[in-house]
Design a protein around this motif. Sequence first.
Motif, PDB file in Angstrom:
ATOM      1  N   VAL A 130      63.847  56.351  26.547  1.00  9.38           N
ATOM      2  CA  VAL A 130      62.798  55.921  25.630  1.00  9.38           C
ATOM      3  C   VAL A 130      61.475  56.343  26.238  1.00  9.38           C
ATOM      4  N   ASP A 131      60.456  56.494  25.420  1.00 12.75           N
ATOM      5  CA  ASP A 131      59.110  56.665  25.968  1.00 12.75           C
ATOM      6  C   ASP A 131      58.222  55.617  25.351  1.00 12.75           C
ATOM      7  N   CYS A 132      57.126  55.342  26.042  1.00 11.81           N
ATOM      8  CA  CYS A 132      56.184  54.351  25.535  1.00 11.81           C
ATOM      9  C   CYS A 132      54.782  54.666  26.035  1.00 11.81           C
ATOM     10  N   HIS A 133      53.837  53.985  25.438  1.00 14.41           N
ATOM     11  CA  HIS A 133      52.443  54.086  25.850  1.00 14.41           C
ATOM     12  C   HIS A 133      52.311  53.519  27.260  1.00 14.41           C
ATOM     13  N   ALA A 134      51.706  54.284  28.134  1.00 12.08           N
ATOM     14  CA  ALA A 134      51.568  53.860  29.534  1.00 12.08           C
ATOM     15  C   ALA A 134      50.141  53.460  29.866  1.00 12.08           C
ATOM     16  N   GLY A 135      49.284  53.388  28.857  1.00  5.95           N
ATOM     17  CA  GLY A 135      47.892  53.035  29.109  1.00  5.95           C
ATOM     18  C   GLY A 135      47.682  51.539  29.182  1.00  5.95           C
ATOM     19  N   ASP A 136      46.426  51.147  29.042  1.00  4.77           N
ATOM     20  CA  ASP A 136      46.017  49.755  29.153  1.00  4.77           C
ATOM     21  C   ASP A 136      46.467  49.226  30.509  1.00  4.77           C
ATOM     22  N   ASP A 137      47.155  48.125  30.531  1.00  2.00           N
ATOM     23  CA  ASP A 137      47.542  47.515  31.807  1.00  2.00           C
ATOM     24  C   ASP A 137      48.990  47.796  32.188  1.00  2.00           C
TER      25      ASP A 137
END
Length: 174
Positions: A130-137
């Motif tokens: 799976v991939d996901c957003h790695a930004g924010d915290d």
Amino acid sequence: MTDEMIVRPGGPADAKTILRLLDDATAWLVAWGRTGQWGATPASEDPRRVVQADVWATGGGLWLAVVGDRPVGALVVGAATDYVPAATEPELYVNLLVTDRAYAGRGVGGRLLAHAADLARARGLPLLRVDCHAGDDGALVRWYERQGFTATEPFTVERPGRNPWPGQVLARRL
């Protein structure tokens, strides 16, 4: 709660369900000031996302978590997207996982990921990614790690006229 939930195959009529779930999740993210993942525009107002929902709903990889007659989560599995590093072995890829925020904390996402793992095993595939957003915290990456995934390759999607999108691929051996 997960005992009351069933997971059923989705189909063409479920494109609107996908958009509703994405719209609700986007509104929740915006309310928390987290627009880096999906932006601030509802998916149902973005022609590209409407087409994507139709493709997912007709592609044979859509599964819905349902409580009573209400879809509370959507999972799309299939081949990896072209913006992530290719797998080095056969895999099943999670293209979408979104849950109804009204059911947050009730195991909907985990149940859908367990279903994805069952699908991969049934097909004789040793890997679920799976991939996901790695930004924010980094909270989303940590959530997937709590679901049994291991962070592998970070990546960046360049977006003309907008900030780059930081992503993380995660893998789970089956």
